[in-house]
Every structure is written in C-alpha cells, then in structure tokens.
Design a protein around this motif. Structure first.
Motif, PDB file in Angstrom:
ATOM      1  N   ILE A  42       0.849  -1.198   0.000  1.00  0.00           N
ATOM      2  CA  ILE A  42       0.000   0.000   0.000  1.00  0.00           C
ATOM      3  C   ILE A  42       0.884   1.247   0.000  1.00  0.00           C
ATOM      4  N   GLY A  96       3.477   3.851  -0.865  1.00  0.00           N
ATOM      5  CA  GLY A  96       4.716   3.791  -1.635  1.00  0.00           C
ATOM      6  C   GLY A  96       5.138   2.370  -1.963  1.00  0.00           C
ATOM      7  N   SER A  97       4.567   1.410  -1.267  1.00  0.00           N
ATOM      8  CA  SER A  97       4.902   0.009  -1.518  1.00  0.00           C
ATOM      9  C   SER A  97       4.083  -0.593  -2.643  1.00  0.00           C
ATOM     10  N   SER A 134       6.351  -4.367   2.073  1.00  0.00           N
ATOM     11  CA  SER A 134       6.120  -3.448   3.183  1.00  0.00           C
ATOM     12  C   SER A 134       7.458  -3.073   3.790  1.00  0.00           C
ATOM     13  N   ARG A 135       7.790  -1.823   3.719  1.00  0.00           N
ATOM     14  CA  ARG A 135       9.074  -1.343   4.250  1.00  0.00           C
ATOM     15  C   ARG A 135       9.130  -1.602   5.752  1.00  0.00           C
ATOM     16  N   GLY A 151       7.056  -3.590   7.419  1.00  0.00           N
ATOM     17  CA  GLY A 151       6.682  -4.962   7.732  1.00  0.00           C
ATOM     18  C   GLY A 151       5.552  -5.043   8.745  1.00  0.00           C
ATOM     19  N   THR A 160       2.458  -2.923   8.340  1.00  0.00           N
ATOM     20  CA  THR A 160       1.244  -2.246   7.849  1.00  0.00           C
ATOM     21  C   THR A 160       0.059  -3.202   7.818  1.00  0.00           C
ATOM     22  N   GLY A 192       9.107   5.107   1.627  1.00  0.00           N
ATOM     23  CA  GLY A 192       8.249   4.408   0.669  1.00  0.00           C
ATOM     24  C   GLY A 192       7.944   5.187  -0.586  1.00  0.00           C
ATOM     25  N   ARG A 193       7.542   6.443  -0.409  1.00  0.00           N
ATOM     26  CA  ARG A 193       7.106   7.228  -1.562  1.00  0.00           C
ATOM     27  C   ARG A 193       8.270   7.617  -2.468  1.00  0.00           C
ATOM     28  N   GLN A 205       0.763  10.901  -3.728  1.00  0.00           N
ATOM     29  CA  GLN A 205       1.356  10.500  -2.452  1.00  0.00           C
ATOM     30  C   GLN A 205       2.661  11.250  -2.204  1.00  0.00           C
ATOM     31  N   GLU A 242       2.311  13.544   1.061  1.00  0.00           N
ATOM     32  CA  GLU A 242       2.933  12.989   2.262  1.00  0.00           C
ATOM     33  C   GLU A 242       4.282  13.652   2.563  1.00  0.00           C
ATOM     34  N   GLN A 295       6.327  11.224   7.913  1.00  0.00           N
ATOM     35  CA  GLN A 295       4.862  11.337   7.760  1.00  0.00           C
ATOM     36  C   GLN A 295       4.175  11.035   9.087  1.00  0.00           C
ATOM     37  N   VAL A 351       0.193  10.363   9.897  1.00  0.00           N
ATOM     38  CA  VAL A 351      -0.593   9.169   9.532  1.00  0.00           C
ATOM     39  C   VAL A 351      -0.694   8.176  10.679  1.00  0.00           C
TER      40      VAL A 351
END
Ligand SMILES: O=P(O)(O)OC[C@H]1O[C@](O)(CO)[C@@H](O)[C@@H]1O
Length: 430
Positions: A79, A81-82, A128-129, A131, A133, A188-189, A267, A271, A396, A399
């Motif tokens: 989700i 940036g991933s 998932s950066r 791990g 999320t 991520g982004r 994003q 972000e 960020q 969030v």
C-alpha cells in the motif's frame, strides 16, 4: 524531462512568478542543492533515495525474481509507496505478464480479484518497508489462505520486499521465502527506483537498467540553478506558486498509461510536503478526459491552483478515418494523437487566457528511460520544494494517529486514539 514555466510567469497568470522573483529564488535553490548534495553524499535518510540510479542493483533484483520469470501474473500486495511506484511502471509499460495490485482492504474487491487470478501461475510480491502495515499483512493472510484453498503451495509463489526488521522479514525467514531488502534511508514514496518498484517490473520483463539510466540522466541534470535543472525548475516554481496562493496542484497527464503516475505523484507531494499547516494539495486529473469534467473549475474557479500538464512527445498513433459526415470532416484524415496534442495545447492556452498558472512537463515517449527521468525528476523536485519550504520532507508523522485508532478498534492494543473514535460528534440526517 523538459519543463516549461512560461505560463507560470506573472505576465501570464495570477498567482504568477516574475522573472526577478525567479532569479531571487534561484539563489535559494543553490543553497538547497548544496544541502541535498550533502545529504546524498552522506546517504542521509531520504536524500539517499536520490542516489538510487547508482546504488540500486538491477542484477540482484533480476536474480531474486528469476524463480518467478514464468509467472502469468504478478500480484503485488502493498500500500502507498509500496504499491504506487510499481503500479505506475506496470500501467505505463505494456507486458505479456499481467500485474495486479492489492493496495486496499475492500473485501468485495479482494474476493473478486482473487477469484479472477490464475493463482497457480501467479507470483505474489508482498511489499512493506516497515513490515507492520495492517492492510498489507491482512491482505497477505487472505491471499495465503486463498492459495491454500486452491491447493497452491504459496511458499512456492511468494517473495517479500521489506526492511531488515519487522513481521514480514521474520515470516520470510521462518518460511524461507525469497526476500528483497528495501534499501536503508529510502522512504516508501521515494522507493520506485529501488527493489520496491523494480521487482514487479523485472518479472514483467521491463528493462529496469533503462529505467535507472533515465533516472541517472535526470540526476546528472541536478545543479545549483533552476535554469539548469528541469526537476529543480518544477520544484521551485511549484513552491513559489504555493507561496503566492496556488494551494492545489492538478497533475494532468495526457496519456491514459500515465493515470497511475498522477496517483503516485499525489502520495509523493501530499505525504512529503503536507506539514506544519502548509503544502500543495495534489489533484489527479487526466487529459483529455477531465477537460470534460474539471476544466471548468480550473479555468473559471478560484485562482488557488496550478495545473501541471504532462505529455510524451512521441507516441504510437492511430488515424481517424475520412468521413463526409456533417461537421466531422475536419477530423477525418488526422489522427487521435494529433487530436490529443491539439487538446493539450488548447487546454494549456485556455488556462493561460484565464490567467490560471500552468506548467508543461514533457518526456520523449512512454518507455523505460523516459519514465526513469520523469519519476526521478519529480522526486528531486519534491525534495527541493521541501528544502525551500523548510519542512521535514521524509517523515509522515500525521498518519500514525489513524493507524493507532484502527488497531485499537480491532483489539490490537490500548490506544487513546481508539477511544476518541467513540466520542465522535454526530449530526445524522437520514
Ligand atoms: O511500506 P510500508 O511500511 O508497509 O508503508 C506503506 C505506506 O504507509 C505509509 O507509511 C503511510 O501510512 C507510507 O508512507 C508508506 O508508503
């Protein structure tokens, strides 16, 4: 990447930039560039992303995904940036191998997608950066179960892309899954030019070296002046227009295959720059389609936005057949590409005629190299904008509140944020 700021100048638009103001701003660009270079030299968090054209290892990525080279489809479970970087490349570049993205937890959509996939011939890329999320891990558990139910050995079809720590890294270790590392210091982004964005592209057979070469070309153009660097010109002008009231940036690519690029940009911009009560709100639009939905507002609405018009200069074309149908003969004999280019230039001129600031961004064509330029260019533009605005571009924090509230609501811990959900003010009309 070429950037034309002509229609953002104050003799054309309001808000607009005078040449003097741009020259003045250029002195700050020189300082910001120095800061960025220092961050890159020391591989500081965030700035390290701008080194990816040199630090990414396309051979290692290809080796890691080689076991999935025969896949009919690749399903990326991730989700933000991933997912958005890989999706931008997958939507822009045609491939025999279909790419699907589970970047939301809508049960109806997830079920429909899983029911439609050839699970036995699908490579699953769980990204998932952190791990941790929830959406990504929940979707992964659902995908794993669906594979079990279909009699498919999920450990055979799955690889992960994640940081050195976290649930996903541990899962990969316990299940002995192929694992790609998200490079340190790359948020991520800003990760499309890393394992995060390139693994899916490699499985789809795209030339990931060319993507990195294009990005490298744009990196070589970063300089101490906005007049020498298209990326900095775009970042500086967007910043200066926000300072003058352009609180919205409508990203409007004139290519269907770049629609997801506008989502990726949203994003990146939101972000990275939405902090301390400021930030330009990215709006996603598509040319020529949204001329027939949003342009009315862009032309005749408040002067609170800039419009970014993006187009490839070359594209595969299709002729419009000759016709003697009444009023249509002017179309016959030209091509859809001619029409789209005419629409692009007409819309650009129509915004200028209404005094609405707009910026033209052009790439040669939609291929790996030009996409590498565009993606890197927008990342560098965002980093420069963040420097000029004095915000923490690479974090960020805002969030996290919602994540805690959702986790608390699901019994995943005691979070005051979850309590606040129950205290909602209501005024229901039904
Ligand atoms: O890769 P991860 O750690 O699963 O995070 C996914 C996305 O969620 C965010 O952390 C926002 O919640 C984004 O910055 C990130 O791209």
């Amino acid at each position: 990447m070429r950037v034309d700021l002509g229609n953002a100048l104050s003799d054309v638009a309001t808000p607009g930039l005078s040449r003097e103001a741009l020259d003045e701003l250029d002195e700050r660009v020189a300082d910001a560039h120095e800061r960025i270079q220092r961050g890159r030299d020391e591989s500081e968090h965030g700035y390290a992303a701008l080194n990816l054209p040199d630090t990414a290892n396309p051979d290692a990525i290809r080796r890691a995904v080689e076991p999935f080279a025969d896949a009919e489809a690749v399903l990326t479970v991730g989700i933000g940036g991933s997912a958005l970087g890989a999706a931008t490349l997958a939507r822009a570049l045609p491939s025999e191998t279909d790419a699907f993205f589970l970047d939301n937890v809508d049960p109806e959509h997830v079920t429909r997608l899983l029911d439609s996939l050839p699970l036995a011939d699908t490579a699953v890329n769980v990204v998932s950066r952190s791990g941790t999320t929830a959406e990504t891990l929940a979707n992964f558990l659902v995908v794993r179960e669906a594979m079990d139910d279909a009699g498919v050995d999920w450990t055979d079809r799955t690889f992960v892309t994640t940081g050195e720590e976290g649930n996903l890294r541990r899962l990969a270790e316990t299940e002995d899954l192929p694992a790609l590392a998200v490079p340190d210091g790359v948020p991520g982004r800003f990760s499309v030019l890393s394992t995060v964005g390139l693994a899916c592209a490699a499985i789809q057979g795209h030339d990931i070296d060319a993507i990195l070469r294009g990005a490298g070309d744009e990196a070589d153009r970063l300089a101490g002046s906005l007049y020498d660097s298209p990326a900095y010109a775009y970042g500086a002008a967007s910043y200066a227009l926000e300072e003058r009231g352009a609180a919205v940036n409508a990203m409007m690519p004139y290519a269907e295959s770049l629609e997801t690029f506008a989502e990726w940009f949203a994003q990146l911009w939101a972000e990275s720059l939405g902090k301390d009560g400021r930030g330009q709100t990215p709006a996603r639009a598509l040319g020529a389609t949204d001329q027939h939905s949003q342009l009315q507002l862009y032309r005749a609405g408040p002067h609170d936005k800039m419009v970014t018009l993006v187009r490839p200069e070359e594209r595969a074309d299709r002729d419009i057949p000759h016709t003697d149908l009444d009023g249509l003969s002017y179309l016959g004999g030209s091509s859809l590409g001619d029409l789209l280019d005419a629409e692009f230039e007409a819309t650009e001129a129509s915004l200028a005629a209404a005094g609405q600031p707009n910026v033209r961004v052009e790439i040669d064509r939609i291929d790996e190299r030009s996409l590498g330029e565009l993606l890197y260019g927008m990342e560098a533009a965002c980093v420069l904008y963040g420097e000029l605005a004095g915000v923490k571009t690479f974090t960020q924090p805002a969030v996290e509140w919602g994540k805690k509230a959702a986790r608390g609501l699901l019994g995943g811990g005691d979070f005051e944020e979850a309590d606040a959900v129950a205290e909602k003010t209501t005024l229901t009309v039904e």
